[in-house]
Design a protein around this motif. Structure first.
Motif, PDB file in Angstrom:
ATOM      1  N   UNK A   3       0.831  -1.200   0.000  1.00  0.00           N
ATOM      2  CA  UNK A   3       0.000   0.000   0.000  1.00  0.00           C
ATOM      3  C   UNK A   3       0.871   1.258   0.000  1.00  0.00           C
ATOM      4  N   UNK A   4       1.860   1.281  -0.875  1.00  0.00           N
ATOM      5  CA  UNK A   4       2.790   2.414  -0.912  1.00  0.00           C
ATOM      6  C   UNK A   4       2.119   3.754  -1.219  1.00  0.00           C
ATOM      7  N   UNK A   5       0.935   3.797  -1.908  1.00  0.00           N
ATOM      8  CA  UNK A   5       0.336   5.116  -2.164  1.00  0.00           C
ATOM      9  C   UNK A   5       0.022   5.902  -0.889  1.00  0.00           C
ATOM     10  N   UNK A   6      -0.302   5.191   0.208  1.00  0.00           N
ATOM     11  CA  UNK A   6      -0.608   5.891   1.457  1.00  0.00           C
ATOM     12  C   UNK A   6       0.635   6.644   1.940  1.00  0.00           C
ATOM     13  N   UNK A   7       1.777   5.948   1.924  1.00  0.00           N
ATOM     14  CA  UNK A   7       3.027   6.590   2.326  1.00  0.00           C
ATOM     15  C   UNK A   7       3.368   7.749   1.394  1.00  0.00           C
ATOM     16  N   UNK A   8       3.171   7.527   0.117  1.00  0.00           N
ATOM     17  CA  UNK A   8       3.500   8.575  -0.851  1.00  0.00           C
ATOM     18  C   UNK A   8       2.629   9.815  -0.655  1.00  0.00           C
ATOM     19  N   UNK A   9       1.354   9.610  -0.318  1.00  0.00           N
ATOM     20  CA  UNK A   9       0.457  10.755  -0.164  1.00  0.00           C
ATOM     21  C   UNK A   9       0.828  11.612   1.044  1.00  0.00           C
TER      22      UNK A   9
END
Length: 355
Positions: A3-9
């Protein structure tokens, strides 16, 4: 990190880009990223929450992700017309919302999902909205044992039936080539035209034009605008055969138009053990003539990284195996016919699929 998008956001980093750069021998940034705000991700899956979340297959006849919403990200590898098969993970899209705080992120994610049209394949969109709007989740009390009570989405179905009837009538009237000047709903006898038979969510509706809670204001190809209980709603409508896919920012449903007269059902049909999901026949565990009892395994299906064992629910004898190893089967497809022991000398009975 899956779930890397959460970290990226919340960090502003592009983790995929960093991975590629590290693989090229470049160093990681020296500064420690500072998280800001709150991000939540949901995974839109081709699965049926009403059928124990088993995967579903089919064609994405409608696919319109929300666009232009600041702080809302959609990661997907499908498009309208994509065939969802049995060989891959049933993930359709990841939807991620970022906002200054958790409550705003939840609200933004709900808004994004309600404006996400994904139809043609059964999916968990409504379930995700129900979870996000549930007070236990909003309060932060949800955990791995959180159970969402069964939700009903029938409250809008009568209105949808009335909207679709008006849309179909006006569309067909506009396409009329014979006597096009005849007014809409004109009858040359004193009897009203029969109600249109529609199916929504497995329930039959006799749609008529006397629903006082719905006033259709205008229609155009693929769209209808109506007042539903005094609120102006815009519906996007996509037709595929007898199926109509309706979507607005408050509801998304498939509506099937039934023929005016019943279709003849062929004689000699019989019940069988059926497939509860789409999949490929991985193992056949019984043979014709074999005696089986409730709970015995009949065969194993494989689909989208999952195995599903089909069991019998009656005491009987395998009369026929209707598939072979490696076959691709559809939901509800007949797999095995089992003759009940107690009725063997009279007439066949059958087993229903279970897992």
């Amino acid at each position: 990190q899956v779930e890397h998008p959460v970290t990226e956001m919340i960090t502003g980093l592009d983790l995929i880009r960093l991975q590629i750069e590290v693989a090229q021998g470049r160093p990681l940034p020296s500064a420690q990223p500072q998280p800001h705000g709150h991000a939540i991700e949901v995974r839109l899956y081709a699965e049926d929450p009403a059928n124990d979340f088993l995967p579903s297959t089919g064609t994405l006849h409608v696919w319109h992700p929300p666009a232009g919403i600041e702080g809302l990200r959609v990661d997907s590898g499908v498009e309208q017309g994509t065939e969802i098969g049995v060989y891959y993970d049933p993930l359709l899209a990841k939807v991620i919302a970022h906002a200054p705080d958790r409550g705003t992120a939840i609200a933004k994610l709900v808004y994004g999902l309600k404006n996400f049209a994904a139809q043609g394949v059964v999916n968990n969109r409504e379930f995700l909205i129900d979870v996000l709007e549930h007070e236990e989740f909003r309060a932060g009390h949800a955990h791995t044992g959180f159970h969402l009570p069964a939700q009903s989405h029938k409250s809008n179905d009568t209105s949808l039936a009335a909207v679709l009837r008006a849309y179909i009538e006006r569309t067909e009237h506009a396409q009329r080539k014979i006597l096009p000047s005849i007014p809409l709903r004109y009858r040359n006898n004193p009897y009203l035209s029969p109600a249109m038979k529609l199916e929504i969510g497995g329930h039959e509706y006799h749609a008529s034009f006397d629903d006082s809670s719905v006033e259709v204001l205008q229609t155009s190809p693929g769209q209808a605008v109506a007042l539903v209980e005094g609120i102006r709603r815009q519906f996007h409508i996509h037709q595929h055969g007898d199926d109509y896919y309706l979507h607005s920012n408050f509801v998304q449903r498939k509506v099937t138009r039934w023929p005016r007269y019943p279709r003849r059902i062929g004689a000699g049909q019989h019940e069988t053990a059926n497939s509860p999901m789409p999949g490929q026949i991985l193992r056949i565990l019984v043979a014709e003539g074999q005696h089986v009892k409730p709970g015995d395994h009949l065969m194993v299906l494989e689909a989208m990284k999952m195995e599903q064992t089909i069991k019998t629910t009656i005491d009987g004898v395998v009369k026929a195996i209707l598939v072979k190893l490696g076959d691709i089967v559809a939901p509800g497809q007949m797999l095995v016919e089992i003759e009940s022991m107690e009725n063997a000398n009279e007439h066949p009975s059958s087993s229903a699929a279970s897992n």
